[in-house]
Design an enzyme around this catalytic site. Structure first.
Site, PDB file in Angstrom:
ATOM      1  N   TYR A 140      40.644  37.179  38.214  1.00 55.31           N
ATOM      2  CA  TYR A 140      39.089  36.376  37.485  1.00 55.31           C
ATOM      3  C   TYR A 140      38.192  37.808  37.192  1.00 55.31           C
ATOM      4  CZ  TYR A 140      34.082  35.137  37.880  1.00 55.31           C
ATOM      5  OH  TYR A 140      33.229  34.561  37.137  1.00 55.31           O
TER       6      TYR A 140
ATOM      7  N   ILE B 223      26.518  25.870  38.207  1.00 58.88           N
ATOM      8  CA  ILE B 223      25.578  26.217  37.326  1.00 58.88           C
ATOM      9  C   ILE B 223      25.096  25.075  36.013  1.00 58.88           C
ATOM     10  CG2 ILE B 223      24.320  28.357  36.996  1.00 58.88           C
ATOM     11  CD1 ILE B 223      27.157  30.019  38.161  1.00 58.88           C
TER      12      ILE B 223
ATOM     13  N   ASP C 279      33.132  19.328  28.866  1.00 57.85           N
ATOM     14  CA  ASP C 279      33.958  19.319  30.709  1.00 57.85           C
ATOM     15  C   ASP C 279      35.429  18.929  30.803  1.00 57.85           C
ATOM     16  OD1 ASP C 279      34.109  20.429  33.432  1.00 57.85           O
ATOM     17  OD2 ASP C 279      32.539  20.881  33.540  1.00 57.85           O
TER      18      ASP C 279
ATOM     19  N   ASN D 281      35.317  28.802  49.643  1.00 58.39           N
ATOM     20  CA  ASN D 281      35.461  30.487  49.764  1.00 58.39           C
ATOM     21  C   ASN D 281      34.362  31.754  49.476  1.00 58.39           C
ATOM     22  OD1 ASN D 281      38.476  30.138  49.163  1.00 58.39           O
ATOM     23  ND2 ASN D 281      37.707  29.169  46.756  1.00 58.39           N
TER      24      ASN D 281
ATOM     25  N   LYS E  39      36.322  38.218  32.938  1.00 53.44           N
ATOM     26  CA  LYS E  39      35.393  38.260  32.301  1.00 53.44           C
ATOM     27  C   LYS E  39      34.554  39.417  31.565  1.00 53.44           C
ATOM     28  CE  LYS E  39      33.437  35.105  34.293  1.00 53.44           C
ATOM     29  NZ  LYS E  39      33.444  33.496  33.321  1.00 53.44           N
TER      30      LYS E  39
ATOM     31  N   LEU F  58      30.225  32.023  50.783  1.00 53.93           N
ATOM     32  CA  LEU F  58      29.991  31.986  51.619  1.00 53.93           C
ATOM     33  C   LEU F  58      28.731  30.702  52.219  1.00 53.93           C
ATOM     34  CD1 LEU F  58      28.701  33.384  54.396  1.00 53.93           C
ATOM     35  CD2 LEU F  58      27.120  35.122  52.943  1.00 53.93           C
TER      36      LEU F  58
ATOM     37  N   SER G  89      29.451  37.928  34.930  1.00 59.80           N
ATOM     38  CA  SER G  89      29.210  38.284  36.292  1.00 59.80           C
ATOM     39  C   SER G  89      29.097  39.542  36.469  1.00 59.80           C
ATOM     40  CB  SER G  89      30.791  37.666  37.001  1.00 59.80           C
ATOM     41  OG  SER G  89      30.590  37.952  38.176  1.00 59.80           O
TER      42      SER G  89
HETATM   43  P1  NAD Z   1      32.454  25.396  38.590  1.00 62.20           P
HETATM   44  O1  NAD Z   1      33.102  25.232  39.127  1.00 62.20           O
HETATM   45  O2  NAD Z   1      31.803  24.824  39.136  1.00 62.20           O
HETATM   46  O3  NAD Z   1      31.724  24.978  37.178  1.00 62.20           O
HETATM   47  C1  NAD Z   1      32.661  25.246  35.959  1.00 62.20           C
HETATM   48  C2  NAD Z   1      32.989  24.009  34.852  1.00 62.20           C
HETATM   49  O4  NAD Z   1      33.360  24.560  34.319  1.00 62.20           O
HETATM   50  C3  NAD Z   1      33.127  23.255  35.760  1.00 62.20           C
HETATM   51  O5  NAD Z   1      32.947  21.338  35.745  1.00 62.20           O
HETATM   52  C4  NAD Z   1      35.393  23.039  35.763  1.00 62.20           C
HETATM   53  O6  NAD Z   1      35.373  22.196  35.615  1.00 62.20           O
HETATM   54  C5  NAD Z   1      34.878  23.562  33.937  1.00 62.20           C
HETATM   55  N1  NAD Z   1      36.078  23.998  33.130  1.00 62.20           N
HETATM   56  C6  NAD Z   1      36.558  25.067  33.833  1.00 62.20           C
HETATM   57  N2  NAD Z   1      37.379  25.117  32.938  1.00 62.20           N
HETATM   58  C7  NAD Z   1      37.336  24.034  31.633  1.00 62.20           C
HETATM   59  C8  NAD Z   1      37.874  24.155  30.127  1.00 62.20           C
HETATM   60  N3  NAD Z   1      39.243  25.000  30.162  1.00 62.20           N
HETATM   61  N4  NAD Z   1      37.893  23.713  29.798  1.00 62.20           N
HETATM   62  C9  NAD Z   1      37.070  22.478  30.091  1.00 62.20           C
HETATM   63  N5  NAD Z   1      35.655  22.756  31.559  1.00 62.20           N
HETATM   64  C10 NAD Z   1      36.820  23.492  32.475  1.00 62.20           C
HETATM   65  O7  NAD Z   1      31.409  27.374  37.880  1.00 62.20           O
HETATM   66  P2  NAD Z   1      30.001  27.504  38.414  1.00 62.20           P
HETATM   67  O8  NAD Z   1      29.248  28.288  39.596  1.00 62.20           O
HETATM   68  O9  NAD Z   1      29.204  26.368  37.309  1.00 62.20           O
HETATM   69  O10 NAD Z   1      30.273  28.785  36.895  1.00 62.20           O
HETATM   70  C11 NAD Z   1      30.120  28.731  35.962  1.00 62.20           C
HETATM   71  C12 NAD Z   1      30.657  29.928  35.327  1.00 62.20           C
HETATM   72  O11 NAD Z   1      29.834  30.642  35.760  1.00 62.20           O
HETATM   73  C13 NAD Z   1      31.820  30.560  35.424  1.00 62.20           C
HETATM   74  O12 NAD Z   1      32.234  30.684  34.267  1.00 62.20           O
HETATM   75  C14 NAD Z   1      31.908  31.232  36.054  1.00 62.20           C
HETATM   76  O13 NAD Z   1      32.677  32.317  36.695  1.00 62.20           O
HETATM   77  C15 NAD Z   1      30.652  32.032  36.196  1.00 62.20           C
HETATM   78  N6  NAD Z   1      29.752  32.278  37.480  1.00 62.20           N
HETATM   79  C16 NAD Z   1      30.268  31.850  38.750  1.00 62.20           C
HETATM   80  C17 NAD Z   1      29.297  32.451  39.871  1.00 62.20           C
HETATM   81  C18 NAD Z   1      29.145  32.161  41.290  1.00 62.20           C
HETATM   82  O14 NAD Z   1      29.161  32.545  42.048  1.00 62.20           O
HETATM   83  N7  NAD Z   1      28.780  30.236  40.696  1.00 62.20           N
HETATM   84  C19 NAD Z   1      29.074  33.817  39.568  1.00 62.20           C
HETATM   85  C20 NAD Z   1      29.462  34.659  38.592  1.00 62.20           C
HETATM   86  C21 NAD Z   1      30.062  33.813  37.557  1.00 62.20           C
HETATM   87  C1  WQD Z   2      29.452  36.612  49.906  1.00 61.08           C
HETATM   88  C2  WQD Z   2      29.619  38.097  51.086  1.00 61.08           C
HETATM   89  C3  WQD Z   2      31.673  37.965  52.582  1.00 61.08           C
HETATM   90  C4  WQD Z   2      32.787  33.789  53.368  1.00 61.08           C
HETATM   91  C5  WQD Z   2      32.320  36.159  44.986  1.00 61.08           C
HETATM   92  C6  WQD Z   2      32.605  36.872  43.899  1.00 61.08           C
HETATM   93  C7  WQD Z   2      32.058  36.968  42.316  1.00 61.08           C
HETATM   94  C8  WQD Z   2      30.861  36.177  41.992  1.00 61.08           C
HETATM   95  C9  WQD Z   2      30.170  35.311  43.541  1.00 61.08           C
HETATM   96  C10 WQD Z   2      31.954  35.155  40.261  1.00 61.08           C
HETATM   97  C11 WQD Z   2      30.703  38.754  51.429  1.00 61.08           C
HETATM   98  C12 WQD Z   2      30.433  37.208  52.955  1.00 61.08           C
HETATM   99  C13 WQD Z   2      31.341  34.675  52.740  1.00 61.08           C
HETATM  100  C14 WQD Z   2      32.466  33.433  54.621  1.00 61.08           C
HETATM  101  C15 WQD Z   2      31.770  35.676  55.015  1.00 61.08           C
HETATM  102  N1  WQD Z   2      31.919  35.563  41.139  1.00 61.08           N
HETATM  103  N2  WQD Z   2      31.972  36.255  53.847  1.00 61.08           N
HETATM  104  N3  WQD Z   2      32.842  35.103  55.904  1.00 61.08           N
HETATM  105  O1  WQD Z   2      32.460  37.698  47.404  1.00 61.08           O
HETATM  106  O2  WQD Z   2      30.421  38.370  47.144  1.00 61.08           O
HETATM  107  O3  WQD Z   2      31.180  36.891  45.278  1.00 61.08           O
HETATM  108  O4  WQD Z   2      31.194  35.190  44.230  1.00 61.08           O
HETATM  109  O5  WQD Z   2      32.261  36.008  39.412  1.00 61.08           O
HETATM  110  O6  WQD Z   2      32.993  37.949  41.318  1.00 61.08           O
HETATM  111  O7  WQD Z   2      33.584  38.172  43.972  1.00 61.08           O
HETATM  112  O8  WQD Z   2      30.572  36.075  47.823  1.00 61.08           O
HETATM  113  O9  WQD Z   2      29.504  33.767  48.449  1.00 61.08           O
HETATM  114  O10 WQD Z   2      32.048  34.901  48.743  1.00 61.08           O
HETATM  115  O11 WQD Z   2      31.104  36.295  49.526  1.00 61.08           O
HETATM  116  O12 WQD Z   2      31.286  36.881  55.979  1.00 61.08           O
HETATM  117  O13 WQD Z   2      33.626  33.140  54.740  1.00 61.08           O
HETATM  118  O14 WQD Z   2      29.747  36.761  52.583  1.00 61.08           O
HETATM  119  O15 WQD Z   2      32.760  39.384  52.991  1.00 61.08           O
HETATM  120  O16 WQD Z   2      30.369  39.787  51.792  1.00 61.08           O
HETATM  121  P1  WQD Z   2      30.833  37.609  46.224  1.00 61.08           P
HETATM  122  P2  WQD Z   2      30.720  35.174  48.697  1.00 61.08           P
END
Ligand code: NAD
Ligand code: WQD
Length: 332
Positions: A149, A12, A31, A198, A153, A200, A124
């Site tokens: 996790y 992101i 990073d 992990n 948050k 989808l 999140s």
């Molecule tokens: P990502 O793992 O792709 O990006 C996170 C980045 O942070 C990585 O580049 C990693 O190297 C860096 N990082 C981690 N710990 C660090 C540290 N101590 N010092 C410096 N760099 C560090 O994850 P993302 O999907 O881009 O998510 C970004 C943020 O959004 C995270 O905080 C995550 O929890 C949150 N978030 C993600 C999702 C999602 O589904 N991707 C959903 C909700 C919230």
């Molecule tokens: C989506 C749907 C699974 C994999 C997670 C975190 C959440 C947020 C986003 C950070 C679910 C199903 C998945 C597979 C499947 N992250 N699934 N087979 O669980 O909604 O959210 O990521 O904050 O906190 O919990 O996302 O992509 O893992 O799953 O059927 O192999 O797909 O059951 O319904 P989730 P996901």
């Protein structure tokens, strides 16, 4: 205006850097690359014609952060850095608490020292916990989580509320993301997890690419229209744009606010897989498996507050999300 983007090499964060650079912000990335690759900065430069200033540091490291603040006049911070795998956080909770909480505390202390008063935080939808019904609204209680996790948050949101309460000039925005998927239309940046995914969408694309044999759909006996879980998938570029709106809001307002960043529409697992097949004209091998522990049947956002106060809403369709996710993997 100069923005420090922690975790800016990640999924992101990298898309947000692109939007920031394209809108004329100066961007400094911190990073440690624990979950991303160094060439992301070059890829951002290919898209924008500009490169963020990059520091490979651990955001928990106060001294390293201090050096950045000494060298740059940082006006605001977007804090993405953190570990994010729900299942892994149950196995190594202390690593999650140490990394996600320490990085935030170091950052806030450094911001305080250098008089930087604006932060946008990657929260999140997980903070809504298991008891609130969808659609989630920002005024629902967010004081429980189901895994370490998620607790990080919940705790960080509270730390930001406390920090804002103690400083009338401080401005913090908790952005509660729903399920970000998709990739930049160039196919140069996207979600590129190490090992077996992990989530989808990264799993679907690897099955489509023949790198994994089949997708297991985790349960078809939920109380939803087709029995599979429903989620609010949002294109990562829409999500990135939401951060610029949040920055503008933080510039104009003081105190702390939370905003949902979702589309307001739910898609089931079956629907997402079918949308992916249709958008890309291919087939994804799948089987029905058991439910995954901790999954909620249906999660989607109420998006009214972001619409009204940020003047932001998601624009891209599920079809576009599916096409862009695949385009990124094809181009890699
Ligand atoms: P990502 O793992 O792709 O990006 C996170 C980045 O942070 C990585 O580049 C990693 O190297 C860096 N990082 C981690 N710990 C660090 C540290 N101590 N010092 C410096 N760099 C560090 O994850 P993302 O999907 O881009 O998510 C970004 C943020 O959004 C995270 O905080 C995550 O929890 C949150 N978030 C993600 C999702 C999602 O589904 N991707 C959903 C909700 C919230
Ligand atoms: C989506 C749907 C699974 C994999 C997670 C975190 C959440 C947020 C986003 C950070 C679910 C199903 C998945 C597979 C499947 N992250 N699934 N087979 O669980 O909604 O959210 O990521 O904050 O906190 O919990 O996302 O992509 O893992 O799953 O059927 O192999 O797909 O059951 O319904 P989730 P996901």
């Amino acid at each position: 205006m100069s923005v420090l983007v922690t975790g800016g090499a990640g999924f992101i964060g990298s898309h947000t850097c692109v939007e920031l650079l394209n809108s004329g912000y100066d961007v400094v990335v911190a990073d440690n690359l624990c979950n991303s690759k160094p060439d992301v900065m070059d890829r951002i430069a290919l898209i924008c014609g500009k490169k963020p200033v990059f520091y490979q540091i651990d955001v928990c490291d106060c001294e390293a952060l201090r050096c950045i603040f000494q060298q740059h006049q940082i006006d605001a911070v977007i804090h993405f850095a953190g570990l994010k795998a729900v299942g892994e956080s149950c196995g190594i909770p202390l690593r999650y608490y140490r990394n996600n909480l320490d990085s935030t505390l170091s950052l806030l202390e450094c911001m305080q020292e250098f008089g930087c008063k604006k932060i946008v935080f990657s929260s999140s939808a997980t903070v809504y916990g298991p008891s609130n019904p969808s659609p989630y609204t920002e005024d629902m209680p967010v004081n429980t989580a189901t895994n370490p996790y998620g607790w990080t948050k919940v705790f960080i949101e509270q730390i930001l509320r406390d920090t804002a309460a103690a400083d009338a000039d401080f401005s913090a925005i908790n952005l509660r993301y729903f399920n970000p998927i998709g990739a930049h239309e160039s196919g140069l940046i996207g979600d590129d997890p190490d090992g077996i995914p992990n989530n989808l969408m990264p799993y679907i694309v690897r099955v489509a690419a023949g790198q994994l044999e089949k997708l297991t759909i985790f349960g078809d006996d939920y109380p939803t229209a087709d029995g599979s879980c429903v989620r609010d998938y949002i294109h990562v570029v829409d999500l990135a744009k939401g951060h610029l709106k949040a920055l503008e809001y933080a510039n104009m307002n003081r105190g702390v606010e939370a905003f949902n960043l979702g589309t307001g529409n739910g898609s089931s697992v079956f629907e997402l897989v079918e949308a992916f097949e249709n958008a890309n004209n291919l087939t994804v091998n799948r089987v029905i498996g058991a439910r995954r522990d901790g999954d909620l049947p249906a999660v989607w956002a109420d998006t009214q507050k972001a619409k009204e106060k940020l003047n932001w809403s998601a624009e891209k369709t599920v079809q576009e999300m599916c096409a862009d996710s695949w385009n990124f993997v094809k181009k890699k």
